[in-house]
Design a protein around this motif. Structure first.
Motif, PDB file in Angstrom:
ATOM      1  N   LEU A 192       0.854  -1.186   0.000  1.00  0.00           N
ATOM      2  CA  LEU A 192       0.000   0.000   0.000  1.00  0.00           C
ATOM      3  C   LEU A 192       0.888   1.234   0.000  1.00  0.00           C
ATOM      4  N   THR A 193       0.699   2.111  -0.985  1.00  0.00           N
ATOM      5  CA  THR A 193       1.518   3.315  -1.086  1.00  0.00           C
ATOM      6  C   THR A 193       0.736   4.542  -0.616  1.00  0.00           C
ATOM      7  N   THR A 227       7.834   9.491   3.746  1.00  0.00           N
ATOM      8  CA  THR A 227       8.359   9.339   5.108  1.00  0.00           C
ATOM      9  C   THR A 227       9.301   8.141   5.263  1.00  0.00           C
ATOM     10  N   GLY A 228       9.283   7.225   4.308  1.00  0.00           N
ATOM     11  CA  GLY A 228      10.119   6.034   4.413  1.00  0.00           C
ATOM     12  C   GLY A 228       9.463   4.878   5.141  1.00  0.00           C
ATOM     13  N   GLU A 229       8.226   5.070   5.575  1.00  0.00           N
ATOM     14  CA  GLU A 229       7.531   4.014   6.310  1.00  0.00           C
ATOM     15  C   GLU A 229       7.382   2.742   5.470  1.00  0.00           C
ATOM     16  N   GLY A 230       7.704   1.605   6.039  1.00  0.00           N
ATOM     17  CA  GLY A 230       7.487   0.308   5.415  1.00  0.00           C
ATOM     18  C   GLY A 230       8.492  -0.097   4.357  1.00  0.00           C
ATOM     19  N   ASP A 232      11.765  -0.656   4.450  1.00  0.00           N
ATOM     20  CA  ASP A 232      12.685  -1.728   4.847  1.00  0.00           C
ATOM     21  C   ASP A 232      12.007  -3.093   4.768  1.00  0.00           C
ATOM     22  N   GLU A 233      10.725  -3.136   5.091  1.00  0.00           N
ATOM     23  CA  GLU A 233      10.008  -4.404   4.996  1.00  0.00           C
ATOM     24  C   GLU A 233       9.864  -4.838   3.537  1.00  0.00           C
ATOM     25  N   VAL A 234       9.653  -3.854   2.644  1.00  0.00           N
ATOM     26  CA  VAL A 234       9.609  -4.185   1.213  1.00  0.00           C
ATOM     27  C   VAL A 234      10.953  -4.740   0.770  1.00  0.00           C
ATOM     28  N   ARG A 235      12.031  -4.104   1.182  1.00  0.00           N
ATOM     29  CA  ARG A 235      13.373  -4.573   0.810  1.00  0.00           C
ATOM     30  C   ARG A 235      13.618  -6.001   1.287  1.00  0.00           C
ATOM     31  N   SER A 236      13.093  -6.348   2.452  1.00  0.00           N
ATOM     32  CA  SER A 236      13.315  -7.692   2.987  1.00  0.00           C
ATOM     33  C   SER A 236      12.624  -8.763   2.153  1.00  0.00           C
ATOM     34  N   CYS A 237      11.658  -8.358   1.325  1.00  0.00           N
ATOM     35  CA  CYS A 237      10.932  -9.317   0.473  1.00  0.00           C
ATOM     36  C   CYS A 237      11.686  -9.639  -0.807  1.00  0.00           C
ATOM     37  N   ILE A 238      12.744  -8.895  -1.105  1.00  0.00           N
ATOM     38  CA  ILE A 238      13.457  -9.060  -2.365  1.00  0.00           C
ATOM     39  C   ILE A 238      14.956  -9.166  -2.081  1.00  0.00           C
ATOM     40  N   PRO A 239      15.385 -10.266  -1.445  1.00  0.00           N
ATOM     41  CA  PRO A 239      16.810 -10.417  -1.119  1.00  0.00           C
ATOM     42  C   PRO A 239      17.663 -10.564  -2.371  1.00  0.00           C
ATOM     43  N   GLN A 240      18.949 -10.362  -2.206  1.00  0.00           N
ATOM     44  CA  GLN A 240      19.874 -10.468  -3.327  1.00  0.00           C
ATOM     45  C   GLN A 240      19.762 -11.847  -3.984  1.00  0.00           C
ATOM     46  N   GLY A 241      19.755 -11.860  -5.309  1.00  0.00           N
ATOM     47  CA  GLY A 241      19.618 -13.105  -6.043  1.00  0.00           C
ATOM     48  C   GLY A 241      18.194 -13.416  -6.447  1.00  0.00           C
ATOM     49  N   SER A 242      17.230 -12.634  -5.957  1.00  0.00           N
ATOM     50  CA  SER A 242      15.823 -12.843  -6.324  1.00  0.00           C
ATOM     51  C   SER A 242      15.377 -11.759  -7.288  1.00  0.00           C
ATOM     52  N   VAL A 243      14.274 -12.048  -7.986  1.00  0.00           N
ATOM     53  CA  VAL A 243      13.739 -11.114  -8.975  1.00  0.00           C
ATOM     54  C   VAL A 243      12.276 -10.861  -8.662  1.00  0.00           C
TER      55      VAL A 243
END
Length: 382
Positions: A192-193, A227-230, A232-243
């Motif tokens: 949600l943006t 504000t930057g809210e959320g 980091d959680e989005v980043r955690s869903c796309i770890p290195q090596g994933s698309v």
């Protein structure tokens, strides 16, 4: 403004599995012999950009180049166009061995000819897809459009704070996006943006409603690029090596979200109309961008006005497994789960094992797919 090409992934940023590598090695030997191409000119590559020009390919050897394919590549009908360039003829001859005879899509792993002294390659073969995110385009004689291949995560982006985006409409968009993602075999994540436009209580209500709809195992993340809210959680869903792939309507904030994740204004953004908060198509190309470490790669696609469901029964079953399982115990095989006696699905709702909003979405989407299937031209094969 930063250049988006600065964020194009290299081949090493992408995930290529053993099956695709083995298929390339087999195809390489076959193509070299069939087309009389030097073995060293056939490289493993990946499509990292699709626009109105030629596909852009990142190769295992480190090159980033545009590549052509013949007009008949998708049809697998060589020898129909008269005089062509040698590179175009190579692609046309090899086209019959592509994936389902389809043109390559962004994310596809390909065998590409890279000839010394030429600034353009030739796509010779599309290698097996690990996943394929597709939608139906057209009506009764339409076709499946592959939006992205070999993706692991689908980010279903929905904006908050717009008067036109009522909760029922948002639930419908999320539910059908969920079916498409599950059918593809990728993991769905609802993002949600623009949550800074809403009161915290409203955000909590929407998140709660969508979590009840999507069920366990699907993340619903409230974000704000301001504000930057959320994020980091989005980043955690796309770890290195994933698309991953971003899916949403124009004006949903997809490009703004990606720019924030990238840390630069690499992707063009447009303001939405004030009267209805609707957006215009900002993204006109399907392009992959590499996020800063330790994150992976995301494909950005143009906003989609509609997501019709045709032939996605597998995705429906994967999205609502408890309903499918309960239906096996219904008294009647053709139970509609609306009013029949002995309906195990309705019993599941009454005892709290099945969420009513999930049943409503399941019945609505199943009905739509039945109607769509009945309206298809008999010559269409799903």
């Amino acid at each position: 403004m930063a250049d988006v090409l600065d964020h194009i992934p290299s081949f090493g940023d992408l995930r290529v599995d053993d099956t695709q590598v083995s298929a390339f090695e087999a195809a390489r030997s076959e193509l070299a012999g069939t087309l009389d191409i030097p073995l060293e000119e056939i490289e493993l590559g990946a499509v990292v950009r699709l626009d109105r020009g030629f596909p852009m390919i990142a190769t295992r050897g480190g090159a980033l180049l545009r590549a052509e394919h013949a007009v008949d590549f998708a049809k697998g009908k060589p020898g129909k166009r008269g005089k062509r360039s040698k590179r175009a003829a190579d692609a046309e001859i090899a086209s019959s061995a592509g994936v389902d005879g389809m043109l390559p899509s962004v994310g596809d792993v390909v065998a590409v000819r890279v000839t010394p002294g030429h600034d353009m390659g030739v796509i010779l073969r599309v290698l097996p897809r690990r996943t394929s995110f597709e939608r139906w385009r057209g009506k009764n004689r339409g076709e499946r459009q592959v939006l992205a291949a070999n993706v692991d995560v689908i980010f279903i982006v929905q904006p908050l704070g717009a008067e036109r985006d009522t909760l029922p409409l948002m639930r419908d968009r999320v539910a059908r996006s969920l079916v498409l993602a599950r059918d593809c075999g990728a993991d769905p994540v609802v993002v949600l943006t623009k949550v800074d436009r809403c009161e915290p209580a409203e955000v909590a209500d929407v998140c709660g409603a969508l979590r009840r709809l999507t069920g366990a195992g699907v993340r619903v993340i409230a974000t704000s690029s301001r504000t930057g809210e959320g994020l980091d959680e989005v980043r955690s869903c796309i770890p290195q090596g994933s698309v991953g792939m971003i899916l949403g309507e124009s004006g949903a904030g997809k490009s703004t979200l990606l720019n924030t994740l990238l840390g630069s204004e690499a992707l063009e953004t447009n303001a939405v109309r004030e009267r209805d908060d609707a957006g215009r198509h900002t993204t006109v190309a399907r392009i992959m961008v590499a996020l800063p470490e330790p994150c992976g790669v995301i494909a950005d696609c143009p906003g989609l006005r509609s997501l019709p469901l045709v032939g996605h029964e597998r995705g429906l079953a994967r999205s609502f497994p408890e309903i499918v399982e309960a239906s096996r115990a219904c008294r009647f095989n053709d139970c509609t789960h609306l009013h029949e006696p002995g309906c195990a699905v309705r019993e599941g709702v009454e005892c709290g094992e099945i969420e009513q909003s999930r049943l409503d979405a399941f019945l609505s989407l199943a009905r739509e797919m039945r109607v769509s299937a009945q309206s298809l031209d008999p010559d269409i094969r799903l």
